[in-house]
Design a protein around this motif. Structure first.
Motif, PDB file in Angstrom:
ATOM      1  N   GLY A   1     -25.178 -33.214  21.454  1.00  0.00           N
ATOM      2  CA  GLY A   1     -24.280 -32.064  21.556  1.00  0.00           C
ATOM      3  C   GLY A   1     -22.917 -32.391  22.116  1.00  0.00           C
ATOM      4  N   ASP A   2     -22.290 -33.469  21.609  1.00  0.00           N
ATOM      5  CA  ASP A   2     -20.948 -33.880  22.066  1.00  0.00           C
ATOM      6  C   ASP A   2     -20.868 -34.059  23.576  1.00  0.00           C
ATOM      7  N   GLY A   3     -21.964 -34.536  24.163  1.00  0.00           N
ATOM      8  CA  GLY A   3     -21.946 -34.859  25.588  1.00  0.00           C
ATOM      9  C   GLY A   3     -22.521 -33.779  26.489  1.00  0.00           C
ATOM     10  N   LEU A   4     -22.955 -32.673  25.897  1.00  0.00           N
ATOM     11  CA  LEU A   4     -23.571 -31.612  26.699  1.00  0.00           C
ATOM     12  C   LEU A   4     -24.825 -32.144  27.407  1.00  0.00           C
TER      13      LEU A   4
ATOM     14  N   VAL B   1     -26.742 -39.300  18.991  1.00  0.00           N
ATOM     15  CA  VAL B   1     -26.175 -40.556  18.496  1.00  0.00           C
ATOM     16  C   VAL B   1     -26.206 -41.593  19.610  1.00  0.00           C
ATOM     17  N   LYS B   2     -26.396 -42.830  19.212  1.00  0.00           N
ATOM     18  CA  LYS B   2     -26.421 -43.935  20.167  1.00  0.00           C
ATOM     19  C   LYS B   2     -24.999 -44.244  20.628  1.00  0.00           C
ATOM     20  N   GLU B   3     -24.825 -44.322  21.928  1.00  0.00           N
ATOM     21  CA  GLU B   3     -23.499 -44.602  22.484  1.00  0.00           C
ATOM     22  C   GLU B   3     -23.039 -45.990  22.023  1.00  0.00           C
ATOM     23  N   GLY B   4     -21.812 -46.056  21.516  1.00  0.00           N
ATOM     24  CA  GLY B   4     -21.248 -47.339  21.089  1.00  0.00           C
ATOM     25  C   GLY B   4     -21.322 -47.567  19.600  1.00  0.00           C
TER      26      GLY B   4
END
Length: 350
Positions: A111-114, A71-74
């Motif tokens: 992956g939720d920030g992985l 997903v694109k940050e923001g």
């Protein structure tokens, strides 16, 4: 030579969506490249068409689970990434969909920030350079988050990642499988060795260019994407010794073929080497080392169909394809196989 010369009508239902339960149980069409004569067999019967002293050349590249969903940050907009080519410092050349959401500076979360990636540049044909950040080992993270980059014509989800790998896959780096090799089992390879056939392993990391259509009308104007290949001393020695002794050099797949033809000298010998190749083989090409080819059935107007036409002649190949369609052969990556040779004599039913 016009790209339309390599067109044919393929019923949609003949595009294989799933691998067979038994790798070596697919159909096998034998094509005599000199006469156009055909035979219909089962793949494991390939042993009967190999002679002691022949050399089977296989590509031991390993497909990485190169398709990532993030997903694109923001904005949380969904973005799909396909890893194409590794650069330095955790930078990869990638194909991004949708590209308009991936301008330089864009950050993507997986992956939720992985794993996180930042788009740092736009390169040829709109591909993006992305620098990845993570803790741990990249390959292990990729194995957890990534999916196999199946070709666009396969719409089914793959249940077992290993079915898009050859049983002899060793070295990570491909964005696609060398699919002719998917038909071999360890048992079949052992039977081939016991017959006195040599097996040489080379490496070519298959790029996305293998799926790209030819967009120019004149075939000779098409440009192939570069792919990394490697031939070590053991493989070179095995191939050269077989050639000197009068054995045939039989490539498993167009990737093995392009590897050898990229490295071979005009006298048909090979030296240990590595590098990048953009070799494009189409009718009119003079093969320096290859004698026979095991391959799958390819897309209309594709560079792969052009390669097999260079070996066996366009008329022979298209006639064999029509015969395959009439006999309900399965096409493309998970489909059936063809053995292109000039000797249809068998030494016995092994």
């Amino acid at each position: 030579m016009n790209v339309k010369d390599f067109d044919f009508e393929l019923p949609q239902e003949l595009i294989a969506q799933d691998p067979l339960e038994d790798r070596s149980g697919s159909k096998l069409l034998i094509l005599d490249k000199d006469t156009g004569k055909t035979e219909h067999r089962i793949f494991r019967d390939i042993v009967s068409y190999l002679n002691p002293g022949d050399c089977l050349v296989i590509n031991n590249t390993k497909v990485i689970p190169a398709r990532l969903y993030g997903v694109k940050e923001g904005t949380e907009a969904h973005i799909e990434i396909l890893l194409l080519k590794r650069r330095e410092n955790d930078i990869w050349e990638t194909l991004v969909k949708p590209g308009k959401k991936a301008k330089p500076g864009t950050k993507i979360i997986f992956g939720d920030g992985l794993l996180t990636g930042e788009v740092i540049d736009v390169v040829e044909e709109g591909n993006r350079l992305i620098q990845f950040s993570y803790e741990g080992i990249f390959e292990e993270i990729l194995d957890r988050l990534g999916q196999m980059p199946l070709p666009p014509y396969i719409t089914h989800r793959l249940k077992d990642k290993n079915r898009y790998q050859t049983v002899y896959a060793k070295y990570d780096g491909s964005a696609a499988a060398p699919t002719a090799g998917l038909h071999f089992t360890p048992e079949l390879l052992q039977t081939i060795r016991e017959k006195g056939v040599h097996i040489a392993e080379v490496t070519l990391h298959v790029g996305l260019g293998t799926f790209r259509p030819v967009k120019v009308e004149n075939v000779s104007e098409h440009h192939m994407h570069s792919e990394f290949y490697m031939i070590d001393e053991k493989a070179a020695d095995t191939i050269n010794a077989a050639k000197r002794a009068g054995g045939r050099i039989i490539c498993v797949g167009t990737t093995s073929c392009r590897t050898l033809e990229s490295a071979a000298k005009e006298d048909g010998t090979i030296e240990p080497t590595s590098g990048w190749t953009e070799i494009f083989i189409y009718p009119g090409y003079h093969f320096k080392i290859l004698d026979a080819l095991i391959t799958n059935f390819h897309l209309p107007e594709s560079t792969l169909l052009m390669l097999v036409s260079a070996l066996a002649g366009r008329e022979h190949v298209l006639a064999a394809y029509q015969e395959a369609i009439e006999n309900k052969y399965r096409f493309f990556s998970f489909g059936d196989a063809m053995f292109i040779t000039s000797e249809n004599t068998k030494e016995g039913e092994d």
